[in-house]
Design a protein around this motif. Structure first.
Motif, PDB file in Angstrom:
ATOM      1  N   ASP A  58       0.786  -1.230   0.000  1.00 27.16           N
ATOM      2  CA  ASP A  58       0.000   0.000   0.000  1.00 27.16           C
ATOM      3  C   ASP A  58       0.816   1.277   0.000  1.00 27.16           C
ATOM      4  O   ASP A  58       0.308   2.334  -0.365  1.00 27.16           O
ATOM      5  CB  ASP A  58      -0.980   0.002   1.176  1.00 27.16           C
ATOM      6  CG  ASP A  58      -0.306  -0.279   2.514  1.00 27.16           C
ATOM      7  OD1 ASP A  58       0.864  -0.720   2.523  1.00 27.16           O
ATOM      8  OD2 ASP A  58      -0.954  -0.079   3.561  1.00 27.16           O
ATOM      9  N   ASN A  59       2.071   1.234   0.424  1.00 21.94           N
ATOM     10  CA  ASN A  59       2.912   2.436   0.389  1.00 21.94           C
ATOM     11  C   ASN A  59       4.369   2.049   0.574  1.00 21.94           C
ATOM     12  O   ASN A  59       4.685   0.892   0.904  1.00 21.94           O
ATOM     13  CB  ASN A  59       2.473   3.461   1.445  1.00 21.94           C
ATOM     14  CG  ASN A  59       2.483   2.909   2.851  1.00 21.94           C
ATOM     15  OD1 ASN A  59       3.529   2.540   3.379  1.00 21.94           O
ATOM     16  ND2 ASN A  59       1.313   2.843   3.472  1.00 21.94           N
ATOM     17  N   GLY A 194       1.237   3.948  -2.942  1.00 21.32           N
ATOM     18  CA  GLY A 194       1.513   2.602  -3.428  1.00 21.32           C
ATOM     19  C   GLY A 194       2.959   2.255  -3.183  1.00 21.32           C
ATOM     20  O   GLY A 194       3.805   3.144  -2.981  1.00 21.32           O
ATOM     21  N   SER A 230      -1.849  -4.676   3.881  1.00 23.55           N
ATOM     22  CA  SER A 230      -0.941  -3.772   3.157  1.00 23.55           C
ATOM     23  C   SER A 230      -1.003  -4.020   1.652  1.00 23.55           C
ATOM     24  O   SER A 230       0.011  -4.119   0.983  1.00 23.55           O
ATOM     25  CB  SER A 230       0.506  -3.963   3.656  1.00 23.55           C
ATOM     26  OG  SER A 230       0.604  -3.666   5.019  1.00 23.55           O
ATOM     27  N   ARG A 231      -2.199  -4.142   1.131  1.00 23.22           N
ATOM     28  CA  ARG A 231      -2.358  -4.513  -0.271  1.00 23.22           C
ATOM     29  C   ARG A 231      -2.270  -3.297  -1.194  1.00 23.22           C
ATOM     30  O   ARG A 231      -2.808  -2.238  -0.879  1.00 23.22           O
ATOM     31  CB  ARG A 231      -3.710  -5.209  -0.469  1.00 23.22           C
ATOM     32  CG  ARG A 231      -3.873  -6.462   0.365  1.00 23.22           C
ATOM     33  CD  ARG A 231      -5.292  -6.990   0.331  1.00 23.22           C
ATOM     34  NE  ARG A 231      -6.257  -6.048   0.877  1.00 23.22           N
ATOM     35  CZ  ARG A 231      -7.290  -6.404   1.644  1.00 23.22           C
ATOM     36  NH1 ARG A 231      -7.489  -7.674   1.956  1.00 23.22           N
ATOM     37  NH2 ARG A 231      -8.140  -5.497   2.088  1.00 23.22           N
ATOM     38  N   LEU A 232      -1.640  -3.484  -2.335  1.00 20.28           N
ATOM     39  CA  LEU A 232      -1.651  -2.470  -3.387  1.00 20.28           C
ATOM     40  C   LEU A 232      -3.037  -2.425  -4.006  1.00 20.28           C
ATOM     41  O   LEU A 232      -3.622  -3.461  -4.335  1.00 20.28           O
ATOM     42  CB  LEU A 232      -0.608  -2.806  -4.460  1.00 20.28           C
ATOM     43  CG  LEU A 232      -0.539  -1.860  -5.663  1.00 20.28           C
ATOM     44  CD1 LEU A 232      -0.156  -0.446  -5.253  1.00 20.28           C
ATOM     45  CD2 LEU A 232       0.450  -2.403  -6.700  1.00 20.28           C
ATOM     46  N   ASP A 233      -3.562  -1.213  -4.187  1.00 22.42           N
ATOM     47  CA  ASP A 233      -4.897  -1.030  -4.743  1.00 22.42           C
ATOM     48  C   ASP A 233      -4.926  -1.387  -6.233  1.00 22.42           C
ATOM     49  O   ASP A 233      -3.987  -1.080  -6.979  1.00 22.42           O
ATOM     50  CB  ASP A 233      -5.305   0.425  -4.542  1.00 22.42           C
ATOM     51  CG  ASP A 233      -6.694   0.713  -5.054  1.00 22.42           C
ATOM     52  OD1 ASP A 233      -7.654   0.367  -4.370  1.00 22.42           O
ATOM     53  OD2 ASP A 233      -6.801   1.280  -6.166  1.00 22.42           O
TER      54      ASP A 233
END
Length: 373
Positions: A58-59, A194, A230-233
């Motif tokens: 996520d970041n 991201g 913590s998933r990437l969108d």
């Protein structure tokens, strides 16, 4: 004329149709979380780096946190890094319960002074965390030798070095894993937050996938160590997929801006003591930032503000001098090069779509200001 350090709108106006098509593709796919766009981006980003595994998160901060955890770094371990970096580098070390240990940087290129790392190694040292800063790579060969000799792991902080290279090697491919940020200002930037971790290790890749999804391998069942959400969108992943195809073009644009600055400022720099960026031997700089140096930095920034030109300082406070890290016990003067830089460095406006007339305005204003200091 008002000139900012960074502006995404010129790029967006050029790429708007592709960006909106990416959003529409995700919305129409029927899968909004960990779908085809994340999977495809992970494959393509890993391939860009010549590696087998990429895990989107996520970041960039969590990319560092999960990268450290996936490599087995935890409470009580020491991690050697630098203080001339964004605070998240050190925050991530703290979040896994490890202890940051600082090496000073080099005066010429502001990168980790690898000749000082050996003296910082103790029996508690677990990892080396070099920061590829401002758009170019740390000299990794000495760190690789130390890692082999002492049984250490290397996590590269590549938040500012997408596409940067040393001879035959790309940033992110020289350690056991590497963390990337896709914050909008980055060389490869999303339209929001991201991040990603790349690694040559299948085991580390599996660890990362568990850790970014609560620690689960199967839905609802946590295996071994609990992780994070913590998933990437999906939307950001699809936008990044498309922008990845243009990454080399973005880099070429940044190098063109850097070249124009150097040509326009070389003479006045020699006359007034303005220090222009130095590319370390063997490096291929991607110019995430165009960082210059002058002992009257604050006065220069204030005067350029009158011309409508905004500058940035990366970074005005070395991490070891922040009250939040006072417990680490680094007194003033312990990292002399880092501390000297903090009072003198500043960044000129830098992004691929920076119009030539605005760049010329920065150059002309700097000439006037420097001559009247």
């Amino acid at each position: 004329m008002s000139i900012g350090v960074w502006d995404y709108l010129p790029e967006y106006r050029t790429e708007r149709a592709d960006v909106l098509d990416a959003v529409a593709q995700v919305f129409e796919s029927g899968r909004l979380v960990l779908g085809e766009s994340v999977r495809s981006f992970e494959e393509e980003f890993a391939d860009y780096h010549g590696l087998g595994h990429c895990v989107g998160v996520d970041n960039g901060t969590n990319a560092l946190v999960l990268g450290l955890r996936a490599l087995g770094v935890g409470p009580g371990d020491e991690v050697i890094t630098v203080s001339n970096t964004a605070a998240p580098t050190v925050v991530a070390i703290d979040q896994v319960g490890a202890v940051p240990v600082f090496a000073d940087v080099r005066a010429g290129d502001y990168l980790m002074d690898t000749s000082r790392v050996a003296d910082a190694i103790t029996p508690r040292t677990k990892a080396l965390l070099p920061v590829h800063l401002y758009g170019q790579c740390v000299d990794m060969a000495p760190l690789e030798r130390l890692a082999t000799e002492h049984g250490l792991v290397i996590l590269e902080d590549c938040a500012q070095a997408h596409g940067a290279r040393r001879p035959g090697r790309i940033a992110g491919s020289m350690g056991h894993a590497a963390a990337f940020s896709f914050y909008p200002t980055k060389v490869l930037g999303a339209y929001g937050d991201g991040g990603a971790v790349v690694t040559p290790s299948a085991e580390t890749g599996r660890n990362l996938r568990r850790l970014r999804y609560y620690g689960m391998e199967e839905r609802y069942y946590v295996v071994q160590t609990p992780g994070h959400n913590s998933r990437l969108d999906e939307v950001q992943a699809e936008i990044l997929r498309r922008k990845l195809r243009r990454l080399d073009t973005y880099i070429a644009g940044r190098r063109a801006v850097a070249r124009r600055y150097r040509e326009g400022l070389a003479g006045i720099a020699d006359e007034t003591g303005l220090v222009l960026p130095e590319t370390a031997t063997g490096n291929e700089h991607v110019y995430y930032l165009y960082v210059v140096r002058h002992p009257q930095r604050d006065k220069i920034i204030e005067r350029l503000r009158r011309y409508g030109i905004a500058l940035n300082v990366s970074y005005p406070w070395p991490v070891h001098t922040m009250t939040g890290f006072a417990h680490l016990g680094y007194p003033r003067g312990s990292l002399p090069v880092t501390e000297a830089l903090a009072g003198e460095i500043f960044s000129l406006p830098m992004y691929p779509a920076l119009p030539p007339d605005r760049q010329d305005a920065v150059i002309d204003a700097l000439h006037e200001v420097l001559r009247t200091l």
